[in-house]
Each structure stands twice: as C-alpha cells, then as structure tokens.
Design a protein around this motif. Sequence first.
Motif, PDB file in Angstrom:
ATOM      1  N   PRO A   1     -33.025  15.625 -21.082  1.00 11.81           N
ATOM      2  CA  PRO A   1     -32.142  14.564 -20.590  1.00 11.81           C
ATOM      3  C   PRO A   1     -32.461  13.215 -21.243  1.00 11.81           C
ATOM      4  O   PRO A   1     -33.505  13.042 -21.869  1.00 11.81           O
ATOM      5  N   ARG A   2     -31.568  12.291 -21.048  1.00  4.81           N
ATOM      6  CA  ARG A   2     -31.692  10.977 -21.679  1.00  4.81           C
ATOM      7  C   ARG A   2     -32.064   9.936 -20.626  1.00  4.81           C
ATOM      8  O   ARG A   2     -31.598   9.979 -19.487  1.00  4.81           O
ATOM      9  N   LEU A   3     -32.955   9.016 -21.020  1.00  6.14           N
ATOM     10  CA  LEU A   3     -33.295   7.880 -20.157  1.00  6.14           C
ATOM     11  C   LEU A   3     -32.878   6.613 -20.899  1.00  6.14           C
ATOM     12  O   LEU A   3     -33.434   6.286 -21.951  1.00  6.14           O
ATOM     13  N   ASN A   4     -31.892   5.923 -20.362  1.00  3.17           N
ATOM     14  CA  ASN A   4     -31.326   4.773 -21.058  1.00  3.17           C
ATOM     15  C   ASN A   4     -32.088   3.496 -20.756  1.00  3.17           C
ATOM     16  O   ASN A   4     -31.595   2.592 -20.084  1.00  3.17           O
ATOM     17  N   VAL A   5     -33.310   3.448 -21.271  1.00  3.05           N
ATOM     18  CA  VAL A   5     -34.151   2.261 -21.200  1.00  3.05           C
ATOM     19  C   VAL A   5     -34.412   1.877 -22.654  1.00  3.05           C
ATOM     20  O   VAL A   5     -34.721   2.759 -23.461  1.00  3.05           O
ATOM     21  N   PRO A   6     -34.290   0.595 -23.017  1.00  5.91           N
ATOM     22  CA  PRO A   6     -34.355   0.234 -24.441  1.00  5.91           C
ATOM     23  C   PRO A   6     -35.656   0.665 -25.122  1.00  5.91           C
ATOM     24  O   PRO A   6     -36.738   0.622 -24.527  1.00  5.91           O
ATOM     25  N   SER A   7     -35.540   1.092 -26.371  1.00  6.26           N
ATOM     26  CA  SER A   7     -36.723   1.402 -27.187  1.00  6.26           C
ATOM     27  C   SER A   7     -36.422   0.964 -28.607  1.00  6.26           C
ATOM     28  O   SER A   7     -35.263   0.699 -28.953  1.00  6.26           O
ATOM     29  N   ASN A   8     -37.462   0.879 -29.416  1.00  9.87           N
ATOM     30  CA  ASN A   8     -37.255   0.569 -30.829  1.00  9.87           C
ATOM     31  C   ASN A   8     -38.300   1.311 -31.657  1.00  9.87           C
ATOM     32  O   ASN A   8     -39.031   2.167 -31.135  1.00  9.87           O
TER      33      ASN A   8
ATOM     34  N   LEU B   1     -51.305  -0.235 -23.036  1.00  8.62           N
ATOM     35  CA  LEU B   1     -49.882  -0.567 -23.103  1.00  8.62           C
ATOM     36  C   LEU B   1     -49.626  -2.037 -23.444  1.00  8.62           C
ATOM     37  O   LEU B   1     -48.475  -2.413 -23.703  1.00  8.62           O
ATOM     38  N   ALA B   2     -50.695  -2.846 -23.466  1.00  9.87           N
ATOM     39  CA  ALA B   2     -50.507  -4.283 -23.675  1.00  9.87           C
ATOM     40  C   ALA B   2     -49.709  -4.616 -24.934  1.00  9.87           C
ATOM     41  O   ALA B   2     -48.840  -5.490 -24.902  1.00  9.87           O
ATOM     42  N   PRO B   3     -49.963  -3.909 -26.059  1.00  9.65           N
ATOM     43  CA  PRO B   3     -49.176  -4.262 -27.252  1.00  9.65           C
ATOM     44  C   PRO B   3     -47.704  -3.863 -27.154  1.00  9.65           C
ATOM     45  O   PRO B   3     -46.936  -4.193 -28.060  1.00  9.65           O
ATOM     46  N   PHE B   4     -47.322  -3.139 -26.102  1.00 13.19           N
ATOM     47  CA  PHE B   4     -45.968  -2.578 -26.038  1.00 13.19           C
ATOM     48  C   PHE B   4     -45.303  -2.987 -24.733  1.00 13.19           C
ATOM     49  O   PHE B   4     -45.210  -2.198 -23.788  1.00 13.19           O
ATOM     50  N   PRO B   5     -44.834  -4.224 -24.644  1.00  8.16           N
ATOM     51  CA  PRO B   5     -44.302  -4.701 -23.358  1.00  8.16           C
ATOM     52  C   PRO B   5     -43.137  -3.863 -22.826  1.00  8.16           C
ATOM     53  O   PRO B   5     -42.986  -3.714 -21.616  1.00  8.16           O
ATOM     54  N   ASP B   6     -42.320  -3.299 -23.723  1.00  8.11           N
ATOM     55  CA  ASP B   6     -41.193  -2.499 -23.230  1.00  8.11           C
ATOM     56  C   ASP B   6     -41.691  -1.240 -22.528  1.00  8.11           C
ATOM     57  O   ASP B   6     -41.174  -0.843 -21.479  1.00  8.11           O
ATOM     58  N   ALA B   7     -42.724  -0.612 -23.121  1.00  6.42           N
ATOM     59  CA  ALA B   7     -43.295   0.571 -22.485  1.00  6.42           C
ATOM     60  C   ALA B   7     -44.024   0.190 -21.200  1.00  6.42           C
ATOM     61  O   ALA B   7     -43.919   0.871 -20.173  1.00  6.42           O
TER      62      ALA B   7
ATOM     63  N   LEU C   1     -44.683  15.504 -18.942  1.00  6.98           N
ATOM     64  CA  LEU C   1     -43.375  14.984 -19.364  1.00  6.98           C
ATOM     65  C   LEU C   1     -43.575  14.028 -20.528  1.00  6.98           C
ATOM     66  O   LEU C   1     -44.341  13.067 -20.422  1.00  6.98           O
ATOM     67  N   THR C   2     -42.864  14.286 -21.635  1.00  7.83           N
ATOM     68  CA  THR C   2     -42.932  13.405 -22.791  1.00  7.83           C
ATOM     69  C   THR C   2     -41.693  12.537 -22.828  1.00  7.83           C
ATOM     70  O   THR C   2     -40.572  13.041 -22.659  1.00  7.83           O
ATOM     71  N   LEU C   3     -41.888  11.241 -23.018  1.00 13.00           N
ATOM     72  CA  LEU C   3     -40.782  10.289 -23.144  1.00 13.00           C
ATOM     73  C   LEU C   3     -40.762   9.834 -24.588  1.00 13.00           C
ATOM     74  O   LEU C   3     -41.628   9.074 -25.028  1.00 13.00           O
ATOM     75  N   ARG C   4     -39.790  10.314 -25.337  1.00 13.18           N
ATOM     76  CA  ARG C   4     -39.775  10.143 -26.780  1.00 13.18           C
ATOM     77  C   ARG C   4     -38.722   9.099 -27.128  1.00 13.18           C
ATOM     78  O   ARG C   4     -37.527   9.315 -26.870  1.00 13.18           O
ATOM     79  N   PRO C   5     -39.160   7.934 -27.680  1.00 10.92           N
ATOM     80  CA  PRO C   5     -38.193   6.901 -28.050  1.00 10.92           C
ATOM     81  C   PRO C   5     -37.212   7.457 -29.074  1.00 10.92           C
ATOM     82  O   PRO C   5     -37.624   8.098 -30.048  1.00 10.92           O
ATOM     83  N   GLN C   6     -35.938   7.229 -28.840  1.00  9.57           N
ATOM     84  CA  GLN C   6     -34.926   7.787 -29.732  1.00  9.57           C
ATOM     85  C   GLN C   6     -33.608   7.063 -29.491  1.00  9.57           C
ATOM     86  O   GLN C   6     -33.184   6.920 -28.335  1.00  9.57           O
ATOM     87  N   SER C   7     -32.987   6.621 -30.573  1.00  6.29           N
ATOM     88  CA  SER C   7     -31.644   6.024 -30.506  1.00  6.29           C
ATOM     89  C   SER C   7     -31.550   4.938 -29.437  1.00  6.29           C
ATOM     90  O   SER C   7     -30.668   4.978 -28.572  1.00  6.29           O
ATOM     91  N   ASP C   8     -32.484   4.000 -29.458  1.00 11.63           N
ATOM     92  CA  ASP C   8     -32.490   2.844 -28.541  1.00 11.63           C
ATOM     93  C   ASP C   8     -32.698   3.225 -27.080  1.00 11.63           C
ATOM     94  O   ASP C   8     -32.423   2.414 -26.189  1.00 11.63           O
ATOM     95  N   GLY C   9     -33.145   4.449 -26.830  1.00 10.80           N
ATOM     96  CA  GLY C   9     -33.454   4.866 -25.460  1.00 10.80           C
ATOM     97  C   GLY C   9     -34.604   5.852 -25.536  1.00 10.80           C
ATOM     98  O   GLY C   9     -35.426   5.781 -26.464  1.00 10.80           O
ATOM     99  N   PHE C  10     -34.671   6.736 -24.587  1.00  8.50           N
ATOM    100  CA  PHE C  10     -35.709   7.762 -24.593  1.00  8.50           C
ATOM    101  C   PHE C  10     -35.077   9.132 -24.376  1.00  8.50           C
ATOM    102  O   PHE C  10     -34.140   9.280 -23.588  1.00  8.50           O
ATOM    103  N   THR C  11     -35.602  10.104 -25.100  1.00  8.09           N
ATOM    104  CA  THR C  11     -35.302  11.484 -24.784  1.00  8.09           C
ATOM    105  C   THR C  11     -36.467  12.016 -23.958  1.00  8.09           C
ATOM    106  O   THR C  11     -37.633  11.832 -24.333  1.00  8.09           O
ATOM    107  N   LEU C  12     -36.165  12.634 -22.823  1.00  7.34           N
ATOM    108  CA  LEU C  12     -37.208  13.183 -21.958  1.00  7.34           C
ATOM    109  C   LEU C  12     -37.413  14.650 -22.309  1.00  7.34           C
ATOM    110  O   LEU C  12     -36.451  15.430 -22.336  1.00  7.34           O
ATOM    111  N   ILE C  13     -38.661  15.016 -22.544  1.00  2.00           N
ATOM    112  CA  ILE C  13     -38.977  16.412 -22.846  1.00  2.00           C
ATOM    113  C   ILE C  13     -39.884  16.921 -21.735  1.00  2.00           C
ATOM    114  O   ILE C  13     -41.080  16.632 -21.704  1.00  2.00           O
TER     115      ILE C  13
END
Lengths: 410, 410
Positions: free
Chosen positions: B258-265, B136-142, B276-288
């Motif tokens: 459902p949606r998780l409103n944590v920033p993504s890019n 995860l080091a290259p991805f500080p937001d994650a 559980l998959t957390l899929r970055p989408q539209s500046d947040g995450f879609t949870l699958i």
Amino acid sequence: MNTAANSAAPPAGPGQASPGQVWAHVGQSFTPQDYDVVVLGAGRMGSALAFYLRHLAPQLRLLLIEEGGLPNEDGATLLAPGVWTGWGVPEDRQSQATWTREQLETGFGNISFQARPLIELFAEGGPDRTPAADALAPFPDALAMVDLEALPFARVDAQAATYRPGALALAAAQQAVKAGADLMLNARAHAVLSPEGRGGRVAIERLSVTNTHQIVVHETHHLRAETLVLALGADGPHAAEHGLGRHTNHARAYRQTPRLNVPSNDKTPTLRVAGLTLRPQSDGFTLIPAVHHRDPHGYSPTGGHLTGVPTGLRRETLEDLVALMNALPPLGTEALGLGRSISDIPGAWLALPGGQPGGLPLHQPLADGVHLLLGGPQADTLGLAVAHDLAAVVAEVTERPWKGEAHPAE
Amino acid sequence: MNTAANSAAPPAGPGQASPGQVWAHVGQSFTPQDYDVVVLGAGRMGSALAFYLRHLAPQLRLLLIEEGGLPNEDGATLLAPGVWTGWGVPEDRQSQATWTREQLETGFGNISFQARPLIELFAEGGPDRTPAADALAPFPDALAMVDLEALPFARVDAQAATYRPGALALAAAQQAVKAGADLMLNARAHAVLSPEGRGGRVAIERLSVTNTHQIVVHETHHLRAETLVLALGADGPHAAEHGLGRHTNHARAYRQTPRLNVPSNDKTPTLRVAGLTLRPQSDGFTLIPAVHHRDPHGYSPTGGHLTGVPTGLRRETLEDLVALMNALPPLGTEALGLGRSISDIPGAWLALPGGQPGGLPLHQPLADGVHLLLGGPQADTLGLAVAHDLAAVVAEVTERPWKGEAHPAE
C-alpha cells in the motif's frame, strides 16, 4: 433496575437445584426472559463454563445457547485430539494442567478417559531421549509403524491420557442443565453490547430444517444478559469484532484430521513425530497435523493434488505427511485416507489464541460484563482450568482449586 | 545429435555479438528452432540470468520467454521494494551481497540506484542501537513520522541503497538481447522434461488480446531446450511440479504494497518498524509489510474490514498496520491508502524459497539440464549473485566474481 438475579428463585446448592429447561427444537415454545449469564456456544469450553458456574454461583440464572447440537458437528470440539500431555505447558500453568487431568478422569463420568503414554520420536538424540526401540518395545503394534533407522530416539510422557472432547462437552452441558442451567440448541445468537452499560443483548434465531434440507430461521427472540460470554471457538474473535466492535489479536487455522487405518487398541500409545500426532481411536489412528500458523482471512479450505491426483487433504497437510512417509511407512500406503475432495476429510476451524499456533486457552474481558473464552490447540490440557477460572471470575470467587499461580486471562 | 549449439553461428564475444531477435507481439512471425538454453520468465531473476549467460557463454543460443511485458505487470519484480541491505544476510553470503550491490550501482545503467540509509526503529534498546532521536535528526521529514516515545531506539544500515527492480529487469533483458539473446514477450510457456533425457521441451502459446480485452492463444509452437530454466517467481514451484513432476519444498505468499502519502525525497531514509518497511518512492512511501509465513494453497486474496468498513488491504496486513498506528501516527490518517477492494492495492505473489519467509534466493536442479531459479523476499540483496551463479553453472565456468564461499544452490 430489576435484574434477572433479583427475580430468580432463591439460591439453592447444586444438589438441590431443580434442572434447567432445554429447548432442543422449535416445537418447544420459548418465552424470552433476561438472564444473569448467557454463554454463547456449547462446545467444551462453553459447556464446562456453564457446569462450573452452576456450582460456584447457583443463584445466577444461566442460559447456554448452541447453534448446532451437543457438541456442534462443525465445531472444533468434536474433532479435537483429546490428548492430555504436560509437554508444552509453561511451569506456572502445570498445576492447572494437573487439575484439568483430575477433572477429566473423575469429574464428568464416562468420557472415554484412558491413561495412555505419549511417545514422541526423533531423528536426533538429546536430553530426556532414549532409544526408540526401547520406548516402543512394550507396544509391538506401534513399533511396527515406525522406521527405527529414521527415528532412532524417543521421549515418553507416561502421564499422558486420551479422552473424547465431544463426550466431555456433552457431559458438561448435561450436568449443567441438571444443576439448573437452561439450554437452547439449534439457535443462532447475535450479541451486541448492552445499551444499559453492562453485559449484552442477544438476538436468538431459532433454526429449523426444511424438507429440502435448508436451514431457516423459525423465530427470533431478544433478551438481555447481565454477563455475556462468547465461547464460540474460532468464530469468537469474529463475533467480538463484528457484533461488539472489539478488536482482538486472535486468529484461526483450519485443521484436518485424516484417518490412518492401522490397527490400534486401548493399550496403543499415542505417537508424535515432527508435530504430527497419531492418536489411537476406533481401532485405527486419527492423525492430528501440526498447526504451523494462522490461515489468512478469506481462506477457503480446498483439497490438494498428489502427483496430479486430487485428494481431500489440504496441500500443506499433504506436504507434511509426504515428508514423513519414509519415517512412518504406513503413511505411504492405502491405510492413509486421502479422500477425493475436502468434504471427505474431517476438518474444523481452530481458534489460535493470540494468533499463535501454540497459544494457550484464555478468557479475556471485551467490555464490562462481556468475556471471550477461547480454547484452541492446547484446550485438551488446560481448557477446563481456564473455563473454571472464568466461572470463578463471574461468580466473584477468589479461590482456585489448583495451587496459587498466574491468572490464565491475558 | 545435432544440438542447437552445433548449428549456431561461431562464438563471438559479447562486444561483437549481433543483437538477438525480439518477438513482442503475434504480428512478428516466429519459426521455432531448438535452443541451447531457454529461460522461462523475464522478471529480474530470469533477465539477469540471460544477461550473465550471454557474457559467460556467448556461444550458447538463448531464448528468454515472458508471458507479459518487461517486466510482467502481475509479477513480484515490479512491486519488489528494491531495498538493498546487508541485514539478515548470513556471514558466508556477505560477499555475494556486496557484489550484488556493486552490480546494481554500475552494471545496468540507470535503475534509480540511490544510496539511502535504512533506519530500523525499536521500542527497546539493545546492542548496536542508538537513540532514535539522534539517528533521525538529519532527516526531519522522517523524524516527523515517528512517535519517539513509542520508538526511542534505532539502528542504521548506512550502506543500504534503493533501486527499481522493474527497471533492473528491463535493463538486464535489453542488454541480454543486445548481446545476442532472443526474447519473446506475451507468450505463455509450458515445459515438460525432454524425452531425449536432458533439458526440456517447451510449448509456447503466443498470446494476443481481442477487442473485448480477452487474452487468447494466437498460435502454438514447440521447441527443445538443451538447458531449461524456470524463473517464474511464485509460479515456478507449481510449474516444476505440474509440468515436470518434480516436487519442491517451496511456497508462496501474497504481499500487498500500500501507499502512504507522506512527502519524501531522495534524501529520505528507508524506515523499518516491526518488520514493516517504509520505502520512500515517488514523493511518498511504499509500505512493504513483513511476510510472516506462507499462504495456503487455494487462498484467494481478499480485502478485510476495518471496524465494518471494507478495505482493499488483506486482513493480516491491516492488523499489522493497525498495531503500528500509535508508533507511526501517519498510518492512522487518510495518508494511508486503504482502498475499497483488493484490486485497489498493488499486490503480487512472492516465492518463499524453502517455504520460509526469510528464504534466500536459490537455484536448484530439477532434472538433468533443468533448473529452478527463485528470488523471493531477499532477491533485492542477493538475487543478482544467485542469477550469476546459475549462469556460471550453465556456462560451466568455475570462477565466481565474489570471494570464495558456499555455492548458493541448495
């Protein structure tokens, strides 16, 4: 604090105890008092707990409360298969299973206990499997039900037995009352955690039936339980969460037990094929389908269609039976009671301990002095040992009547 | 017999074909005619089938019918995660997965294809697992979303990618029309087996919406399909049984996202924990959430309660998310959109091929000239190859664009 135990009569052995009181209907007046132990639910788990507790700790005042009769017509106990088998029991629980079998055979009087082999049939060979023709040879009635080309292999549990779980619950509750337990039937109980910090408070709604067949609350009482046990079957986890605010990981499944009208008698073995158990009962067979997984919250059981014709069997059960029609030809005949709507087929909600279809019976602390007691799909084989174990925990007895092994609580 | 193919215009390559006709609303008049191929359902599976079939067999007159728009708002395509990953693909299907990835990247124009690593996190170590801190080091937001003490291990699928399945369905259908396919939207189709012995007859109800928002049937047409394909997603097995009298072993499950409103890019990896998959989408995450098993017939999705408060998430999904709140702390915050009722959370019925949560996409003959095409949970990774394979079967083409291996039909 003046606990119920302190105000109770002096301790007496079970032989000497005077019988407890029974409130079967609202005509019998009830004056609420606090109890050392209140058990909610008089299915086989709650009734067996009450029975063992009267013997292990006769000094504790005990009240057993049941929403219906003995046992509840809507509960899982009455429809449980009543098939004891060592198959599927983990190694460290085998002596509990053996002890349960002894209890079933001798501990509760006549509960239709019957040594009866369990024969599982397979399409493929494997270790411990013999030709099905040999295994079924002593049982011509069972042999006639099976297509041996589809199911050429078998294994036999010669130690298996059958009994009536409903009769067990009735006998256990009656003997608990005889040994001093109080029993209230037709009463709905709502439990909350005790503000005193141990045990619970119970609101009891005594129910009666109007002449238009509506169930109404006749009167409401409140009492305190130093120790509270939820033995509510599939409703237990819901009561734990909504009444006590304690989440659990348990779930439930709706299991139907349709009838197969093919002759059977006391000598007919129980059969099992692909998870479907065919249990000889009342000159026919009761079919106990496999539980594949939990049913979702909010599911209302509904009948499925068979090539367009409505039936009383849920779709998933219908699929399982259709898949076995070639291997077990009577399933493809009118001997199988399909019903026309869900109300035609006996069915009940079954607790799934840990959310697992193979979950073992367990008891679990929910708070100080509050326990959840769950039977589930393996209660036929291990339920009494788990009920006894919780009784011993409540009675603060360290010995167990089976040989030393893991505590069955989770 | 004068088949539709015989009366069609002379074969033309896809480059030269004139575009097909589109009937988007009932104002556009439709004169029924027989078709060589009718595909029911313009989700990604049906649309991709139409697209490949126009290229493999441009001489076949083809009609694609969709009950809603492109894609259907209520279908599984629009809510599919759109995560391509080689994980979970059997060895003999890997080259189909690879081919599907190439098609997603280059075959359909802009469908938001994005190479994006998939990082799965674990509580325990194992083969192929590295420290999660390194992965995860290259991805500080994650990295900021994960409790590394709870999830210290990771594995990475560096080949993974994301895309928009809804955009894929739209592009495939549009390009199929461009290559000569006819397309009818807002039309409900009922198929029965053809009395001529091959293919089916289709009753088409063209739908319109009244000014009180009721959906009504504006007009009904009948036509014949020499080859009929049910690409109706979770409704396909039901249509096969009730319309065509063909039982299947498929099932379905209701999946919420459902949606998780944590920033993504664009650089944020897709995460996976305990299914559980957390899929970055539209500046947040879609949870699958994971699909654990089928839902029973007759189940109506309903919102569950979280410590007494009603939510829009079904109980089982809520339990899964609650279990992960420690490992993924943002799940325990207001960033998680719980909703208040089931209609607040996007959700759709998903086909489960073979009744299995991990069932692979497949096509299956139901009768002579009648096929079922199913996507299901693995359609993101293998769907296009299976749609292409069925197109090749219908076109009677023996080659496949991927390297030789098992036919994906069951």
